[in-house]
Design a protein around this motif. Sequence first.
Motif, mmCIF file in Angstrom:
data_model
loop_
_atom_site.group_PDB
_atom_site.id
_atom_site.type_symbol
_atom_site.label_atom_id
_atom_site.label_comp_id
_atom_site.label_asym_id
_atom_site.label_seq_id
_atom_site.Cartn_x
_atom_site.Cartn_y
_atom_site.Cartn_z
ATOM 1 N N ALA A 37 -23.640 79.756 19.808
ATOM 2 C CA ALA A 37 -24.242 81.062 20.074
ATOM 3 C C ALA A 37 -23.358 81.891 20.998
ATOM 4 O O ALA A 37 -23.121 83.082 20.777
ATOM 5 C CB ALA A 37 -25.631 80.879 20.695
ATOM 6 N N ILE A 38 -22.827 81.231 22.027
ATOM 7 C CA ILE A 38 -22.004 81.930 23.009
ATOM 8 C C ILE A 38 -20.684 82.378 22.389
ATOM 9 O O ILE A 38 -20.279 83.539 22.503
ATOM 10 C CB ILE A 38 -21.739 81.009 24.223
ATOM 11 N N MET A 39 -20.016 81.449 21.733
ATOM 12 C CA MET A 39 -18.679 81.761 21.217
ATOM 13 C C MET A 39 -18.731 82.704 20.023
ATOM 14 O O MET A 39 -17.826 83.498 19.807
ATOM 15 C CB MET A 39 -17.951 80.473 20.836
ATOM 16 N N ARG A 40 -19.810 82.622 19.256
ATOM 17 C CA ARG A 40 -19.952 83.496 18.099
ATOM 18 C C ARG A 40 -20.100 84.955 18.531
ATOM 19 O O ARG A 40 -19.690 85.873 17.815
ATOM 20 C CB ARG A 40 -21.181 83.068 17.292
ATOM 21 N N ALA A 41 -20.659 85.152 19.728
ATOM 22 C CA ALA A 41 -20.863 86.521 20.215
ATOM 23 C C ALA A 41 -19.598 87.095 20.846
ATOM 24 O O ALA A 41 -19.576 88.263 21.228
ATOM 25 C CB ALA A 41 -22.001 86.534 21.236
ATOM 26 N N MET A 42 -18.563 86.273 20.968
ATOM 27 C CA MET A 42 -17.343 86.699 21.665
ATOM 28 C C MET A 42 -16.417 87.422 20.687
ATOM 29 O O MET A 42 -15.905 86.807 19.753
ATOM 30 C CB MET A 42 -16.650 85.449 22.222
ATOM 31 N N GLU A 72 -28.575 72.150 12.339
ATOM 32 C CA GLU A 72 -27.398 72.105 13.208
ATOM 33 C C GLU A 72 -27.686 71.313 14.476
ATOM 34 O O GLU A 72 -28.816 71.313 14.986
ATOM 35 C CB GLU A 72 -26.959 73.526 13.573
ATOM 36 N N GLU A 73 -26.659 70.679 15.009
ATOM 37 C CA GLU A 73 -26.767 69.953 16.278
ATOM 38 C C GLU A 73 -26.550 70.973 17.393
ATOM 39 O O GLU A 73 -25.541 70.981 18.091
ATOM 40 C CB GLU A 73 -25.703 68.841 16.310
ATOM 41 N N HIS A 74 -27.500 71.856 17.545
ATOM 42 C CA HIS A 74 -27.347 73.051 18.384
ATOM 43 C C HIS A 74 -28.727 73.658 18.547
ATOM 44 O O HIS A 74 -29.657 73.330 17.818
ATOM 45 C CB HIS A 74 -26.409 74.035 17.654
ATOM 46 N N SER A 75 -28.854 74.545 19.486
ATOM 47 C CA SER A 75 -30.090 75.310 19.611
ATOM 48 C C SER A 75 -30.341 76.088 18.315
ATOM 49 O O SER A 75 -29.398 76.514 17.645
ATOM 50 C CB SER A 75 -29.968 76.292 20.779
ATOM 51 N N ILE A 76 -31.609 76.270 17.990
ATOM 52 C CA ILE A 76 -31.906 77.074 16.795
ATOM 53 C C ILE A 76 -31.684 78.563 17.070
ATOM 54 O O ILE A 76 -31.794 79.389 16.179
ATOM 55 C CB ILE A 76 -33.355 76.851 16.293
ATOM 56 N N ILE A 77 -31.338 78.884 18.307
ATOM 57 C CA ILE A 77 -31.102 80.277 18.686
ATOM 58 C C ILE A 77 -29.609 80.584 18.663
ATOM 59 O O ILE A 77 -28.827 79.978 19.389
ATOM 60 C CB ILE A 77 -31.675 80.559 20.092
ATOM 61 N N ARG A 112 -35.212 77.231 10.486
ATOM 62 C CA ARG A 112 -34.096 76.759 11.331
ATOM 63 C C ARG A 112 -34.454 75.424 11.984
ATOM 64 O O ARG A 112 -35.422 75.337 12.734
ATOM 65 C CB ARG A 112 -33.783 77.806 12.402
ATOM 66 N N LEU A 113 -33.665 74.399 11.679
ATOM 67 C CA LEU A 113 -33.850 73.093 12.288
ATOM 68 C C LEU A 113 -32.736 72.844 13.301
ATOM 69 O O LEU A 113 -31.566 73.108 13.036
ATOM 70 C CB LEU A 113 -33.831 71.985 11.226
#
Lengths: 310, 297
Positions: A123-128, A245-250, A272-273
Amino acid sequence: MKAQRDVWGQTLVDLARTDSRVAVVDGDLATSTKADLFADAFPDRFFEIGIAEQNMVGVAFGLSTLGFRPWLSTFGVFLTHRALDPIRMLVSQTGAPVKIAASYSGLLNGSSGKTHQDIEDLAIMRAMPGMTVIAPADAIEAEAAIRWAADHDGPVYLRLARDAVSDIFSPGHAFTPGTVHVLREGNDALLVSTGVQSSRVMDAAALLAEEGIEARVVHVPCLKPVDEAALLSALSGPAPIFTIEEHSIIGGLGGLVSELVTSTTLGKTVTRLGLADAWSESAPNSYLLDKYGLSPARVAGQVRHALADD
Amino acid sequence: MSRTQATKTGTAELQRLAAAGRWHVIKTVADAKAGHIGGPLSAMDLLVSLYFNELSVDPGNPQDPARDRFILSKGHCAIGLYSVLALRGYFPVEELATFDQGGSRLQGHPDMKLTPGVDSSSGSLGQGLSAGAGMAMAAKQLGTDFHTWVMLGDGELEEGMVWEAVHTARRFKLDNLTAVIDLNGLQQYGWPVSEDDDRFDRSNPWSGVDLNGVFTCFGWNVISIDGHDFDAIRDAFDRVREQRGSGKPTVILAKTIKGKGVSFTEGTYKWHNGIATPEQLASAAAELGQVFEGEAK
């Protein structure tokens, strides 16, 4: 079947034999990330900064201005969180060719617990702006992505997992940013995943097939850039979409797919899982995968349950 | 590859250039209605000394690989750097009028992708010394002889990342790296000296701290000077050059006055940033113009 971290260290050694720009900037975790393979082979291009992740990023940026293409080596959580500000200002804003090798990403980080689990990095890197974000499925795709990133004249975020997973791709596989892979065909459900979770999703699809549910499995190795037309094509058809995904659903893959679907006339819902806005805990991997619905059996169960509700 | 020193510039000329630089700072910020005043003015004598008396750079070839590097870590003082770069010939002085305006090469904080002569982007405080350490490490690894200079503010020293870099610079024996600390003693709000406001301790952030001793303990070579004394600055730069080969990075602790050179901005936190009125501009022009007559119009 190899672990992505082993492939990372060895591939950099291979690349550095012919590419003098390759360097590694380490944060005192070289034995964990396998940067020690590089340190042994190329000590002159190995910079041990110590436990100072923000400084690591600044040093890597400085090296890059003199022509190096440095790889940052430490656990992902210390880069995407602790060193986020220098990544944003010195790397992303300048487009510096610094490669962020986020080792031990995701949920499964030995038994270190929530402090060391990076479930927000995508989520963080995608917004960069300007950041290429890659989450390879297996060691083979990881090696291909590393080789691509080494030649890429810009910043790259590479999400690597600690433990080996079953190979999805065959040796010789080439990485192309944006590409999506339909790993399995099926018309009953659309399972979209990224990173090493795709291996578990393939196992989940096999379990569902035993029950007569045929799922299409779509692997998205590159969250940015993404070939939107190719992804939309893979998501077309009447089957409901699940992101796993092995990640937050957010904000991660689920965010990407949801944004894409709602910006088109596809007219489908997305389930979203992943980690549903929750912190995890210290526990064996199998426990965590089951608890957060990411084990093959739990993924299959959630899909089966959702289809039954329709 | 050998380093070539900048042509030595006399003290009177440095004073004239610094006055011109200060005028450009206050005038540009007033016209743009944005930007910082106090920090650029406190750092001006150091910046002018670096660019006209020390750095081996070529404004006609800003990307010369052999050039000395300079990083303004206290990036909010960008207009001070831009004024000196313009005076040094990197771009026309008239371009300063585009500062902070849409489409300008002169952004509110230094942008290495846009401005000729800017070696590192900056703006989030505390990052410049790490970047400079990386450059100095690369120079040593590649056998290149340039020197890397990083200017930091004293407020900026509160950022933890600075001390990570201080540690690293010593470990890697970066005697080709120098930090210049602009010790003006005032921050935007934190530590103003104000007799009419005693709600909390507003003393200098580093009062009671032996910064000389701190850097010495970290293994650095320390030089303490008056940051407005051109002769002292020149001597400090000479000593930096003498330290090359010592295995020690050098820090120049330069005591300065915030807002230096314009009486109504000197020594007050209230001019950390601020827009001069036409009357204040006229006053500043008269004050500075005595030193560089003809340029303050």
